[in-house]
Design a protein around this motif. Structure first.
Motif, PDB file in Angstrom:
ATOM      1  N   UNK A  32      36.720  34.810  30.660  1.00  0.00           N
ATOM      2  CA  UNK A  32      37.231  33.534  31.539  1.00  0.00           C
ATOM      3  C   UNK A  32      38.092  32.664  31.200  1.00  0.00           C
ATOM      4  N   UNK A  33      38.951  32.240  32.171  1.00  0.00           N
ATOM      5  CA  UNK A  33      40.205  31.234  31.744  1.00  0.00           C
ATOM      6  C   UNK A  33      39.754  30.039  30.979  1.00  0.00           C
ATOM      7  N   UNK A  41      43.683  30.328  39.599  1.00  0.00           N
ATOM      8  CA  UNK A  41      44.490  31.358  39.833  1.00  0.00           C
ATOM      9  C   UNK A  41      43.341  32.656  39.819  1.00  0.00           C
ATOM     10  N   UNK A  42      42.478  32.713  39.203  1.00  0.00           N
ATOM     11  CA  UNK A  42      41.695  33.755  39.081  1.00  0.00           C
ATOM     12  C   UNK A  42      40.876  33.917  40.527  1.00  0.00           C
ATOM     13  N   UNK A  43      40.680  32.877  41.049  1.00  0.00           N
ATOM     14  CA  UNK A  43      40.113  32.995  42.551  1.00  0.00           C
ATOM     15  C   UNK A  43      38.629  33.007  42.523  1.00  0.00           C
ATOM     16  N   UNK A  46      35.904  35.153  40.136  1.00  0.00           N
ATOM     17  CA  UNK A  46      35.408  34.485  38.972  1.00  0.00           C
ATOM     18  C   UNK A  46      34.188  33.406  39.584  1.00  0.00           C
ATOM     19  N   UNK A  47      34.672  32.586  40.488  1.00  0.00           N
ATOM     20  CA  UNK A  47      33.726  31.514  40.891  1.00  0.00           C
ATOM     21  C   UNK A  47      32.214  32.224  41.327  1.00  0.00           C
ATOM     22  N   UNK A  48      32.263  33.020  41.914  1.00  0.00           N
ATOM     23  CA  UNK A  48      31.130  34.058  42.268  1.00  0.00           C
ATOM     24  C   UNK A  48      30.389  34.269  41.113  1.00  0.00           C
ATOM     25  N   UNK A  49      31.062  34.868  40.091  1.00  0.00           N
ATOM     26  CA  UNK A  49      30.218  35.482  38.800  1.00  0.00           C
ATOM     27  C   UNK A  49      29.864  34.044  38.204  1.00  0.00           C
ATOM     28  N   UNK A  50      30.541  33.120  38.188  1.00  0.00           N
ATOM     29  CA  UNK A  50      30.144  32.004  37.261  1.00  0.00           C
ATOM     30  C   UNK A  50      28.858  31.365  38.046  1.00  0.00           C
TER      31      UNK A  50
END
Length: 93
Positions: A32-33, A41-43, A46-50
């Motif tokens: 993760x950033x 920027x990851x979009x 990443x938010x769904x995974x988190x």
């Protein structure tokens, strides 16, 4: 899901705020950033995974109590801040 930038151990980190606790993003998603700009920027992927990881009961032990952390500005050094003063109707006109 709410994202926060917090300080723990002297370094700023990005985390997911849920139920009065903060899950460090790096503990939820490998690679993760490290800052909020990187998260943006990851979009959505990443938010769904988190979000899924924060909901997973196996990650409960990774949560830090919100009251034990220092919250920071979401983006430490924004490139540009734009403001528009429309406090009164005549200003808006």
């Amino acid at each position: 899901m709410k994202l926060v930038t917090f300080e723990a151990g002297g370094a700023p980190q990005v985390g997911v705020l849920k139920d009065g606790a903060v899950f460090p993003l790096a503990a939820l998603v490998d690679g993760a950033p490290e800052d909020m700009v990187g998260v943006i920027e990851a979009g959505n992927g990443l938010l769904k995974k988190a979000a899924a990881a924060a909901d997973d009961p196996s990650h409960k032990g990774k949560a830090l109590p919100l009251e034990s952390l220092t919250l920071c500005a979401p983006i430490a050094k924004p490139g540009k801040i734009l403001c528009l003063g429309l406090n009164y109707a005549d200003h808006a006109a």
